[in-house]
Design an enzyme around this catalytic site. Sequence first.
Site, PDB file in Angstrom:
ATOM      1  N   ASP A   1     -24.939  19.970 -47.632  1.00  0.00           N
ATOM      2  CA  ASP A   1     -24.949  19.745 -46.192  1.00  0.00           C
ATOM      3  C   ASP A   1     -25.865  18.535 -45.900  1.00  0.00           C
ATOM      4  OD1 ASP A   1     -24.568  20.002 -43.498  1.00  0.00           O
ATOM      5  OD2 ASP A   1     -24.996  22.133 -43.421  1.00  0.00           O
TER       6      ASP A   1
ATOM      7  N   GLU B   1     -26.392  23.707 -33.950  1.00  0.00           N
ATOM      8  CA  GLU B   1     -27.466  24.054 -34.878  1.00  0.00           C
ATOM      9  C   GLU B   1     -28.848  24.067 -34.257  1.00  0.00           C
ATOM     10  OE1 GLU B   1     -27.038  21.681 -38.641  1.00  0.00           O
ATOM     11  OE2 GLU B   1     -25.584  20.770 -37.304  1.00  0.00           O
TER      12      GLU B   1
HETATM   13  C1  BGC Z   1     -23.860  21.165 -40.547  1.00  0.00           C
HETATM   14  C2  BGC Z   1     -22.527  21.298 -41.204  1.00  0.00           C
HETATM   15  C3  BGC Z   1     -21.677  20.108 -40.883  1.00  0.00           C
HETATM   16  C4  BGC Z   1     -22.393  18.844 -41.253  1.00  0.00           C
HETATM   17  C5  BGC Z   1     -21.629  17.593 -40.894  1.00  0.00           C
HETATM   18  C6  BGC Z   1     -24.489  19.851 -40.845  1.00  0.00           C
HETATM   19  O1  BGC Z   1     -25.663  19.685 -40.128  1.00  0.00           O
HETATM   20  O2  BGC Z   1     -24.711  22.200 -40.981  1.00  0.00           O
HETATM   21  O3  BGC Z   1     -21.907  22.489 -40.809  1.00  0.00           O
HETATM   22  O4  BGC Z   1     -20.463  20.207 -41.559  1.00  0.00           O
HETATM   23  O5  BGC Z   1     -23.630  18.788 -40.617  1.00  0.00           O
HETATM   24  O6  BGC Z   1     -21.635  17.386 -39.543  1.00  0.00           O
HETATM   25  C1  BGC Z   2     -25.127  15.223 -36.741  1.00  0.00           C
HETATM   26  C2  BGC Z   2     -24.507  16.515 -37.154  1.00  0.00           C
HETATM   27  C3  BGC Z   2     -25.350  17.094 -38.198  1.00  0.00           C
HETATM   28  C4  BGC Z   2     -26.789  17.231 -37.754  1.00  0.00           C
HETATM   29  C5  BGC Z   2     -27.656  17.654 -38.885  1.00  0.00           C
HETATM   30  C6  BGC Z   2     -26.510  15.476 -36.262  1.00  0.00           C
HETATM   31  O1  BGC Z   2     -27.072  14.290 -35.857  1.00  0.00           O
HETATM   32  O2  BGC Z   2     -24.368  14.652 -35.735  1.00  0.00           O
HETATM   33  O3  BGC Z   2     -23.221  16.334 -37.627  1.00  0.00           O
HETATM   34  O4  BGC Z   2     -24.825  18.326 -38.483  1.00  0.00           O
HETATM   35  O5  BGC Z   2     -27.289  16.035 -37.267  1.00  0.00           O
HETATM   36  O6  BGC Z   2     -28.572  18.593 -38.558  1.00  0.00           O
END
Ligand code: BGC
Ligand code: BGC
Length: 856
Positions: free
Chosen positions: A348, A547
């Site tokens: 990830d 997240e």
């Molecule tokens: C997320 C994933 C996601 C990735 C790409 C990460 O932060 O945990 O689920 O696929 O970013 O965006």
């Molecule tokens: C991105 C997400 C990714 C996340 C990581 C964001 O800036 O756009 O895709 O999952 O950072 O925590």
Amino acid sequence: MTRKAANAGLMALLLSTALGGWIDQPARAATSPAAAADGSTGAESGQGHSANHSAEIHPELWPAVAWPRVIDEAGEARVQALLGRMGLACKVGQILQGDIGTVTPQDVRTYHLGSVLNGGNSGPGGDDLAGPAQWLALADAYYEASITPSADCPPIPVMWGTDAVHGHSNIVGATLFPHNVGLGAARDPDLIERIGAATAAEIRVTGQEWTFAPTVTVPQDYRWGRAYEGYSSDPALVASYVGRMVRGLQGPPSTAPILAGPHVIASTKHFLADGGTHDGIDQGDARIGETELRLIHGAPYLPAIENGVATVMTSFSSWQGVKIAGHRGLVTDLLKGRMNFGGLVVTDWNAHGQVAGCSNASCPTTVNAGLDMLMAPDSWKLLYTSLLGQVRDGTIPMARLDDAVARVLRVKQRLGLFDAGKPSTRLLAGRYELLGSAEHRAIAREAVRKSLVLLKNDGVLPLRPTARILVAGDGADDIARQAGGWTLSWQGTGLTNAQFPGATSLWGGIAAAVRSGGGVAELVPDGQFKTRPDAAVVVFGEAPYAEFQGDLASLQLKPELRGPLATMRRLRAQGIPVVAVMLTGRPLFVNPELNAANAFVTAWLPGSEGGGVADLLFARNGLDFRGRLPMVWPAEARPGARPLFPFGYGLSLADGPQGWTVLPEDSGVAEEGSAGVYLAKGQPTAAWSLEVDRAGGGESLRVTTVPALALGGKVQIAAVDHLVQEGARQFRLRANPSGTTIRLTTTSPIDIRRQSNGELMLLATLRIDSPPSGPVSLTQGCGDRCAATIPLPELKSLPAGAWTVLGVPLKCFARAGADMGRITSPWALTTRGSMTFSLAQVSLGTLADRVVACPR
Ligand code: BGC
Ligand code: BGC
């Protein structure tokens, strides 16, 4: 109140079909939804004995799985032949995946990058909302760059991964299906496969080959801000969907090549136990034994592997304190060994940087643990260099690198990428009419209908479409609210209905139903009607999050989202029957709303087809509610509360009017402040204080009452209005050779490492009243001898007299040396010059009017 028992028969069936005899009943009993009905959650049952377990895995205790044959001998020969022609740099490039925000086509060519991705906030040309033709054009550009041959590197087409987690959800106009939690309520594996197929087709329109979906997490604590990405807290229910979703996206395992049909490759994520972390903390630690790990969190990976899922994404989280992205036992011995997974394992977003002994720039441990591709959004170039050295000096064995590269090439061979031509020439590419097509929207609307869970109905439902219907509540006409996180933007915030062409809000759906029924519908968000309605629908619930922004300390609806309750109560007092419709990613303590309404519908995060809600409210064509809770709904907000509604609960209209016993309205927990907000309405929030200091120490004033004077009159502080009366503080600074600092501080340091890995910013809502006469800087303090300072030249050019949200990416501070694990002062502005500015809010977030550039 009557309650339906959980559908024990269905569960038994799912268990026996999806998992064979694998789930042994005694172990399951401790954590099954049925057992959770006594209030214990799986996460808790793991806590007590956590100390007895280590992070050592015993693959022999896990089921062996059969990996289907996905490429033939000729395909394998081609992979080996390519591998033989690749030099070291070519191989290293293949195992790296950069974000389109930092990777140019020329970079793909120079560094032989195996893959690119678009993170939640990335779009072509830096525009999240770029049109579909721009996505396709960029896919072509990357492809063309990747097949330019060079010395020691044969042409190897790049592949592009995207988070199409509820439809092709980064694309304006795409069909948005309900988030997984709603699909879990639908109990319909066949529907899941059709959703997968429709999503794959829409992805192909814009030229990508890979979706980071399905999320097969089995959330055990709904305080986790990603719980809605999971179908259910029940492993058997999740497992019953996974194979079907993988087939919907990829086609059956025999599909060869995948790109010849309307398919893409899938990624089951996040391996392993992302939904089992302690206290539901995102990227946290699953303190559970191996049995629970296997029975709950491992269950979805069996059908995934049996159905040939091409990729698995590891979790940011840890198991027993060891980050999965560095856990050889889990990745190599278990997933690839015992479970025979034959695809590629990807990390990830910069997760390698969290592995013990690693940084974003270097992490041989991850590759040696068995990871085949590193998602290195902005760190790929640094990794490219460090990996080259680590293979040369033997830290990473060449055989391991070759294995990783071969797995990447096998996936590409299986896709048919070597023969597919550029993205715009492939099947469905450029067929923009398929984005949000009537056929796909019909599937989404069906999914919405099937996902709605009716928790209360005293007989007000179904509504009559001939009646006068008032539609109220802050969520009634807000498609972004319906869609939730991972929609157009990462957190799903900052969007208006205009950005969802072709979509229908809940209000839009109700208005259409009433119009065709001959009644009258009226939208009045605060419910203050002019003409008395026959009934009211009040839409309320959560605002979008993704997240860690969505993590909660207790299962409460945030105070700022509780306004519609007063509307419901007022309407009831006026004798108007109320139907409450809740938009939410999880079960929350909403007893007051349940009591206030005559009927209560949980709509989860339904996506673009709001008409599906109206279909059931009015029982159009005899349709009825059939959604059943995919988790337990708690009676209180505190963790471990007893259930209010059991797993599997849900009423139908056919049940007729139901009695209701008034519920207690005490949530059982204290109100929490909003995490990540340090100053609101001009005042520091709990645990924070606002100070005016002489830079370098000496004099200091803690601002409590205003007006006030500090530093011997060099600073005047007053209250000014912003949104509300006295909603901000104004600082009038005279020139001060020793420097003046306006600072927010706390005595208990905060840990914002996760927030700085995700692209969160430190936001300040401020207004420049008279421009600075000299340089201004912003510092994050992290204890006595730790601080990082960023110059703020931007302040000079901010429009005077206008409120602006100024954002500083947290990673700027991290790069400048702040220890993000112990921040004591997140925001401290310093200048020697004179200036006057007003400050209303300081918080973490993603939406800024102006973003400060990190110093190089
Ligand atoms: C997320 C994933 C996601 C990735 C790409 C990460 O932060 O945990 O689920 O696929 O970013 O965006
Ligand atoms: C991105 C997400 C990714 C996340 C990581 C964001 O800036 O756009 O895709 O999952 O950072 O925590």
